[in-house]
Design a protein around this motif. Structure first.
Motif, PDB file in Angstrom:
ATOM      1  N   LEU A   1      -5.357  -1.602   8.315  1.00 19.08           N
ATOM      2  CA  LEU A   1      -4.344  -1.395   7.281  1.00 19.08           C
ATOM      3  C   LEU A   1      -2.965  -1.764   7.791  1.00 19.08           C
ATOM      4  O   LEU A   1      -2.167  -2.394   7.079  1.00 19.08           O
TER       5      LEU A   1
ATOM      6  N   ALA B   1      -1.692   8.752   9.007  1.00 21.38           N
ATOM      7  CA  ALA B   1      -1.645   8.174   7.666  1.00 21.38           C
ATOM      8  C   ALA B   1      -0.637   8.911   6.795  1.00 21.38           C
ATOM      9  O   ALA B   1       0.071   8.298   5.987  1.00 21.38           O
TER      10      ALA B   1
ATOM     11  N   CYS C   1      -9.216   9.440   0.198  1.00 21.87           N
ATOM     12  CA  CYS C   1     -10.426   9.563   1.008  1.00 21.87           C
ATOM     13  C   CYS C   1     -11.513  10.383   0.332  1.00 21.87           C
ATOM     14  O   CYS C   1     -11.233  11.372  -0.360  1.00 21.87           O
TER      15      CYS C   1
ATOM     16  N   VAL D   1      -5.821   2.436  -1.435  1.00 20.66           N
ATOM     17  CA  VAL D   1      -7.103   2.077  -0.840  1.00 20.66           C
ATOM     18  C   VAL D   1      -7.965   3.333  -0.831  1.00 20.66           C
ATOM     19  O   VAL D   1      -7.485   4.425  -0.529  1.00 20.66           O
TER      20      VAL D   1
ATOM     21  N   GLU E   1      -7.337   2.266  10.343  1.00 18.73           N
ATOM     22  CA  GLU E   1      -5.886   2.387  10.467  1.00 18.73           C
ATOM     23  C   GLU E   1      -5.281   1.100  11.027  1.00 18.73           C
ATOM     24  O   GLU E   1      -4.267   0.605  10.517  1.00 18.73           O
TER      25      GLU E   1
ATOM     26  N   LEU F   1       0.841  -1.194   0.000  1.00 18.27           N
ATOM     27  CA  LEU F   1       0.000   0.000   0.000  1.00 18.27           C
ATOM     28  C   LEU F   1       0.878   1.246   0.000  1.00 18.27           C
ATOM     29  O   LEU F   1       1.802   1.373   0.820  1.00 18.27           O
TER      30      LEU F   1
ATOM     31  N   VAL G   1      -1.485  10.641   0.997  1.00 14.98           N
ATOM     32  CA  VAL G   1      -2.900  10.833   1.324  1.00 14.98           C
ATOM     33  C   VAL G   1      -3.492  11.856   0.361  1.00 14.98           C
ATOM     34  O   VAL G   1      -2.984  12.983   0.238  1.00 14.98           O
TER      35      VAL G   1
ATOM     36  N   VAL H   1     -11.264   5.246   0.681  1.00 12.24           N
ATOM     37  CA  VAL H   1     -12.044   5.249   1.917  1.00 12.24           C
ATOM     38  C   VAL H   1     -13.266   6.135   1.736  1.00 12.24           C
ATOM     39  O   VAL H   1     -13.133   7.327   1.432  1.00 12.24           O
TER      40      VAL H   1
ATOM     41  N   TRP I   1       1.810   6.912   4.351  1.00 15.41           N
ATOM     42  CA  TRP I   1       1.359   6.757   2.978  1.00 15.41           C
ATOM     43  C   TRP I   1       1.087   8.121   2.355  1.00 15.41           C
ATOM     44  O   TRP I   1       0.961   9.130   3.051  1.00 15.41           O
TER      45      TRP I   1
ATOM     46  N   VAL J   1      -3.482   6.320   0.541  1.00 20.04           N
ATOM     47  CA  VAL J   1      -4.830   6.297   1.098  1.00 20.04           C
ATOM     48  C   VAL J   1      -5.579   7.473   0.492  1.00 20.04           C
ATOM     49  O   VAL J   1      -5.155   8.628   0.638  1.00 20.04           O
TER      50      VAL J   1
END
Length: 242
Positions: free
Chosen positions: A233, A120, A8, A182, A230, A3, A126, A184, A124, A6
């Motif tokens: 993940l 996050a 969102c 991913v 979280e 990953l 974001v 969200v 990663w 993220v």
């Protein structure tokens, strides 16, 4: 594949957008415009038109054949014009829609939002992908001092989720493949199903304990909050550097 990002949704994922906030705005509209109707009644009639817009805005079978893109501000203005007509009111649709846009820029975060975004962001990339107009997302993010690797709105993508255009753009701007991200979100069709169609992992932020619609592609994660996501993940993916 590890990953790396993220991505969102915003409203009802990171920031609250309850009906009560809308009713408050509609009360302000009624007071400012001298409308002799309960705010809830005006909202209910307006919402019936607004939901109609949502139903037809995206051609799910052929997204490229969807109707010409229309911002929320434009759609909301048209919905107010229809609602005022139905209720026999002499209201100002453009002013009413503008007040709704302003209201969207002042929504409050969930309690777990800022902590999740901070942690996050240390692990990663974001980014945000949201069905929203630029002129209410930008004030919202500025108000809370938030910045992201990429922010893609339906207006900037000229398409609404679950159409693929916004997902593809945010992936490109974030610099990751679908398998490395991913998504969200709180909405089964727009967020989870849309992301899964492109090969992204998807997390359903199911804060209210709803049941999943089995006709849609299932989420990889079904969580009640961002802290739970979280942990999930970290357990599955480990800590990866951006």
């Amino acid at each position: 594949m590890p990953l790396r990002a993220v991505i969102c949704d915003v409203y009802n994922t990171l920031f609250r957008n309850e009906t009560s906030a809308w009713i408050e705005t509609f009360g302000e509209i009624c007071q400012l415009q001298g409308l002799t109707v309960p705010p809830q009644e005006l909202y209910d009639v307006w919402k019936s038109y607004e939901v109609g817009f949502r139903r037809i805005r995206t051609n799910l079978e052929r997204p490229e054949a969807s109707l010409p893109f229309k911002t929320y501000r434009t759609a909301w203005t048209e919905a107010f014009a229809d609602a005022f007509r139905d209720l026999g009111l002499q209201g100002d649709p453009q002013q009413a829609a503008a007040m709704c846009v302003d209201g969207m820029g002042t929504r409050e975060p969930f309690e777990d939002t800022f902590g999740f975004l901070e942690r996050a962001g240390q692990r990663w990339r974001v980014s945000l992908l949201t069905n929203a107009d630029d002129d209410f997302i930008s004030p919202l993010l500025e108000r809370h001092g938030l910045s992201f690797h990429s922010v893609v709105t339906s207006e900037s993508a000229q398409a609404y989720k679950p159409a693929p255009m916004g997902f593809l753009r945010v992936l490109r701007e974030t610099g990751v493949s679908p398998e490395e991200a991913v998504y969200v979100g709180d909405t089964p069709l727009d967020d989870v199903h849309g992301a899964r169609l492109l090969g992204m992992r998807a997390a359903w932020l199911n804060r209210n304990g709803a049941n999943w619609d089995a006709s849609l592609l299932a989420p990889d994660y079904d969580v009640s909050g961002l802290d739970e996501l979280e942990r999930a993940l970290e357990t599955q993916e480990g800590v990866n550097q951006p």
